[in-house]
Design a protein around this motif. Structure first.
Motif, PDB file in Angstrom:
ATOM      1  N   HIS A  34     -59.329 -23.774 -47.558  1.00 51.12           N
ATOM      2  CA  HIS A  34     -58.173 -23.101 -48.166  1.00 51.12           C
ATOM      3  C   HIS A  34     -57.509 -22.158 -47.167  1.00 51.12           C
ATOM      4  CE1 HIS A  34     -55.647 -20.901 -50.968  1.00 51.12           C
ATOM      5  NE2 HIS A  34     -56.054 -19.825 -50.359  1.00 51.12           N
ATOM      6  N   ASN A 111     -54.946 -26.492 -49.716  1.00 48.86           N
ATOM      7  CA  ASN A 111     -56.268 -26.702 -50.317  1.00 48.86           C
ATOM      8  C   ASN A 111     -56.801 -28.079 -49.986  1.00 48.86           C
ATOM      9  OD1 ASN A 111     -56.849 -24.305 -52.073  1.00 48.86           O
ATOM     10  ND2 ASN A 111     -54.809 -24.851 -52.809  1.00 48.86           N
ATOM     11  N   PRO A 153     -57.445 -22.764 -56.394  1.00 52.89           N
ATOM     12  CA  PRO A 153     -56.673 -23.668 -55.554  1.00 52.89           C
ATOM     13  C   PRO A 153     -55.394 -24.129 -56.248  1.00 52.89           C
ATOM     14  CG  PRO A 153     -58.986 -24.241 -55.451  1.00 52.89           C
ATOM     15  CD  PRO A 153     -58.837 -23.180 -56.519  1.00 52.89           C
TER      16      PRO A 153
END
Length: 186
Positions: A34, A111, A153
């Protein structure tokens, strides 16, 4: 350079990344798979129609993708700059949904969606928001305690002071899908 993370650490891939420095990219959040970054659109980033050049939006999304693909610190058994391997793009595509304009603040949220062996699949959403009244047109470090973070996310960052999601102020302008491959660093 604009490579500082929330903790003030430097991500190794940004150490000599002069393109990201020129774009004024600020790293807001990093985690395994991420990354959340932002930048402000400047005049020299616009095309002849007065909107963000597609190449600038692509480069911005590509930086978020690269940060999500490569761990900030090489832990034992983990791919990364310090382990002798790097993760690079094996293919990407981008869909431009809306234009962005000078002075708008862009946020990219990357993500990891899947990974197997040396390959991975990443999604990056890019949002644009008008700066607040009286806000500077160039990126400035956020005051302590007010750095937006994405907790889920794909969610927009929230302002810790208000808890408000940036969705009320931001519009999705592009979606970027990247395919990664981990290779030997040479």
């Amino acid at each position: 350079m604009a490579e500082l993370t929330i903790s003030g650490d430097t991500h190794p891939i940004l150490k000599d990344d002069y393109a990201s420095e020129w774009m004024g990219i600020e790293v807001l959040a990093l985690d395994d798979g991420h990354a959340t970054i932002r930048m402000t659109l400047r005049q020299e980033m616009l095309n002849g129609f007065g909107m963000a050049h597609g190449g600038m939006i692509f480069a911005f999304g590509d930086t978020a993708f690269a940060l999500a693909c490569n761990p900030a610190s090489g832990k034992p058994g983990e791919a990364g700059i310090d382990s002798g391997t790097i993760t690079v793009a094996s293919g990407v595509d981008i869909n431009f949904l809306k234009p962005a304009f000078r002075g708008q603040v862009l946020t990219a949220i990357a993500n990891r969606r899947a990974s197997t062996g040396r390959s991975g699949l990443y999604d990056v959403q890019i949002y644009a928001a008008d700066p607040g009244a009286g806000a500077p047109s160039a990126p400035q470090p956020a005051p302590a305690g007010s750095v937006p973070t994405a907790t889920v996310p794909g969610e927009l960052p929230t302002d810790p002071a208000t808890g408000a999601a940036a969705a009320h102020q931001s519009e999705l302008i592009a979606e970027f899908r990247g395919r990664s491959r981990t290779i030997s660093k040479k």
